[in-house]
Scaffold this motif. Sequence first.
Motif, PDB file in Angstrom:
ATOM      1  N   UNK B  89       0.860  -1.190   0.000  1.00 37.57           N
ATOM      2  CA  UNK B  89       0.000   0.000   0.000  1.00 37.57           C
ATOM      3  C   UNK B  89       0.895   1.238   0.000  1.00 37.57           C
ATOM      4  N   UNK B  90       0.805   2.085  -1.035  1.00 37.13           N
ATOM      5  CA  UNK B  90       1.719   3.234  -1.091  1.00 37.13           C
ATOM      6  C   UNK B  90       1.504   4.246   0.037  1.00 37.13           C
ATOM      7  N   UNK B  91       0.335   4.218   0.672  1.00 33.75           N
ATOM      8  CA  UNK B  91       0.047   5.218   1.705  1.00 33.75           C
ATOM      9  C   UNK B  91       0.482   4.749   3.095  1.00 33.75           C
ATOM     10  N   UNK B  92       1.031   3.544   3.194  1.00 35.37           N
ATOM     11  CA  UNK B  92       1.505   3.056   4.484  1.00 35.37           C
ATOM     12  C   UNK B  92       3.021   2.908   4.459  1.00 35.37           C
ATOM     13  N   UNK B  94       6.668   1.061   5.537  1.00 30.28           N
ATOM     14  CA  UNK B  94       7.103  -0.335   5.490  1.00 30.28           C
ATOM     15  C   UNK B  94       6.538  -1.102   6.690  1.00 30.28           C
ATOM     16  N   UNK B  95       6.719  -0.553   7.901  1.00 25.24           N
ATOM     17  CA  UNK B  95       6.259  -1.266   9.099  1.00 25.24           C
ATOM     18  C   UNK B  95       4.742  -1.420   9.091  1.00 25.24           C
ATOM     19  N   UNK B  96       4.030  -0.365   8.681  1.00 31.79           N
ATOM     20  CA  UNK B  96       2.554  -0.438   8.654  1.00 31.79           C
ATOM     21  C   UNK B  96       2.079  -1.453   7.622  1.00 31.79           C
ATOM     22  N   UNK B  97       2.774  -1.501   6.483  1.00 37.51           N
ATOM     23  CA  UNK B  97       2.436  -2.501   5.467  1.00 37.51           C
ATOM     24  C   UNK B  97       2.589  -3.914   6.018  1.00 37.51           C
ATOM     25  N   UNK B 103      -3.135  -6.619  11.876  1.00 32.85           N
ATOM     26  CA  UNK B 103      -4.164  -5.667  12.310  1.00 32.85           C
ATOM     27  C   UNK B 103      -5.549  -6.178  11.951  1.00 32.85           C
ATOM     28  N   UNK B 104      -5.686  -6.712  10.729  1.00 30.24           N
ATOM     29  CA  UNK B 104      -6.990  -7.230  10.319  1.00 30.24           C
ATOM     30  C   UNK B 104      -7.419  -8.344  11.264  1.00 30.24           C
ATOM     31  N   UNK B 105      -6.465  -9.153  11.680  1.00 37.17           N
ATOM     32  CA  UNK B 105      -6.801 -10.275  12.551  1.00 37.17           C
ATOM     33  C   UNK B 105      -6.950  -9.870  14.011  1.00 37.17           C
ATOM     34  N   UNK B 106      -6.778  -8.571  14.294  1.00 36.46           N
ATOM     35  CA  UNK B 106      -7.022  -8.075  15.648  1.00 36.46           C
ATOM     36  C   UNK B 106      -5.979  -8.485  16.670  1.00 36.46           C
ATOM     37  N   UNK B 129      11.892   0.948   8.408  1.00 38.03           N
ATOM     38  CA  UNK B 129      10.517   0.791   8.908  1.00 38.03           C
ATOM     39  C   UNK B 129       9.624   1.972   8.558  1.00 38.03           C
ATOM     40  N   UNK B 130      10.183   3.196   8.616  1.00 39.07           N
ATOM     41  CA  UNK B 130       9.343   4.382   8.438  1.00 39.07           C
ATOM     42  C   UNK B 130       9.367   4.926   7.020  1.00 39.07           C
ATOM     43  N   UNK B 131       9.970   4.191   6.107  1.00 40.12           N
ATOM     44  CA  UNK B 131       9.990   4.631   4.709  1.00 40.12           C
ATOM     45  C   UNK B 131       8.670   4.293   4.043  1.00 40.12           C
ATOM     46  N   UNK B 132       8.284   5.134   3.091  1.00 44.65           N
ATOM     47  CA  UNK B 132       7.115   4.817   2.276  1.00 44.65           C
ATOM     48  C   UNK B 132       7.578   4.023   1.059  1.00 44.65           C
ATOM     49  N   UNK B 133       6.684   3.203   0.472  1.00 42.33           N
ATOM     50  CA  UNK B 133       7.097   2.385  -0.676  1.00 42.33           C
ATOM     51  C   UNK B 133       7.787   3.172  -1.793  1.00 42.33           C
ATOM     52  N   UNK B 134       7.361   4.416  -2.035  1.00 41.04           N
ATOM     53  CA  UNK B 134       8.006   5.146  -3.148  1.00 41.04           C
ATOM     54  C   UNK B 134       9.447   5.523  -2.825  1.00 41.04           C
TER      55      UNK B 134
END
Lengths: 275, 250
Positions: B89-92, B94-97, B103-106, B129-134
């Motif tokens: 997801x480009x808006x998340x 690396x760590x969030x991706x 997260x979906x599994x709670x 971790x805090x880099x965005x995919x781009x």
Amino acid sequence: MAATTKDEGRRSSIATAMGAGIKIGAWNVVSLAIALAVWQLASVAVASPFFPAPMQIVDAFIQLATRGDTTGHSLWEHAWASIERVLVGFGLGVLFAVPLGLLMGLYPKLYAGTRSVIEPFRFIPPIAWIPLAIIFFSGLTRFAFLIFLGAFFPIFTSTLVGVARVEPIHRKVGIVHGAGKLWILRHVVIPTVMPDIMAGMRVGLGTAWLTIVAAELAGGISTGLGRMMTNYAELIMVSHVIVGMLLIGLIGFLMNEVLLLVERRLFRWRWQVSL
Amino acid sequence: MDAPVAPPKVEVDASHRYGSLTVHEELKFRVNANEFVCICGPSGCGKTTLLDMLAGILVPSSGHVLIDGMSANPKKQSISFVFQEPSTFPWLTVAENVATGLKIKGVPAATIRSKVADIIGIVGLTGFEDYYPHQISGGMKQRVAIARAFATEADLVLMDEPFVSLDQPTREHMQREVLDIWRRMKRTVIFVTHNLEEAVYLADRVLILSAKPARIVAELPITLQHPRDPLSAEFTEIRSKCVRWLHATH
Ligand SMILES: Nc1ncnc2c1ncn2[C@@H]1O[C@H](COP(=O)(O)OP(=O)(O)OP(=O)(O)O)[C@@H](O)[C@H]1O
Ligand SMILES: [Mg+2]
């Protein structure tokens, strides 16, 4: 090791961006100064009471700001009246256009089945609604209604188009992990469409200001920048009319800057692109 | 009477059509629990389509795809999927991706943090971790997608040409990691690849698909001990057998 060099790289690119920001600011000051100088020269050359020099605008502004206009309303009252109408109408536009755009984007059949009802309205300019709005509504409701019409379509259309941009692969990522429709809406569809929504909002804001001034010129009320300008135009007091014009430009510009700021915060993940 | 046997981990007996295009015609195979199966076949023969059916993203036009004896359903079964296409997801960041599936599994936030840190270390993205995919490279993005798929510790792992965008050493490192995770954590892995050396290096069994409409044309069990030596005589023999079968599909 690799990470620190990358971090430094990022920091220096932020510094470069800031340097570029200062440079751009300087260029804007220069172009503003040139515009004023040209205006001043033109007014000297024309030398007509109907072509005020920049300083006369400043005088008119000070007079309006401190003593109010001929009807006893202050400049701020007029400005606030317009801003309030724009904010209410624009807010309503966002409130309706975004969910409706998402809904119709996600269920294209819903849109396909109703487009003969929806689309023609897009081509009726909000200004064409003024006569009806005068008959049916009064006060804030009238303006909110007209601005709503002006703001709705740009936001609705760009949201609708944005939904088509959702990558099937991103939906699959959610589905494979067991996500439901709501999760996909919140975490895939909305982040994808957000840049389009914001772009639609900026266009919608422009339409909102266009509409408010026209609606206020049409009369029936005592406040609003459009109203104030008509009053002074009847008195042929050009400087005061120009104060109203410049103030509209300035307020619209500031609101747009706020939207851009929100956009830049929201879209850090692609900020290089959105600049 | 036969003693009741546990159903295989995966049982496929399905045909699939996209409109008038028949992709699979009575495609039949089974995969046992804890098995590592590689699938090879000509481009466009329907390997991605098959994985989509296994993941429950796509329902076959006829027949069935069963996981643990039930229709594939990602809400009920724990499946993870490394896609062939870029899928971060480009808006998340690396760590969030990587945290998405958890997260979906709670999963509780503290657990997510430690698992994400671990798996990011395994795929060699610590510090990003805090880099965005781009802001990262194509191969790094693919490693983010691999980390995301492994973070949920699903017991069925589907991988669709996961290592194509990686350089040789990184690819070898990732292969060893996947084998290691597979052995330690007892997963079932279905791995699509065009690289036969990779298939013979990893798999317990290699399935060769024919061109559309796809069927299984060959099934090659591989019993060599891990770690396998791609230069050994047995390895090269199995590999050339696979090559011959694959050529026969054209
Ligand atoms: N959504 C779709 N609609 C129609 N046809 C499709 C769709 N997805 C795939 N196909 C067709 O199905 C066939 C199989 O596609 P698939 O992606 O499964 O191939 P593949 O084996 O993964 O190929 P590759 O090795 O090149 O990745 C192709 O002919 C493709 O055109
Ligand atoms: Mg494929």
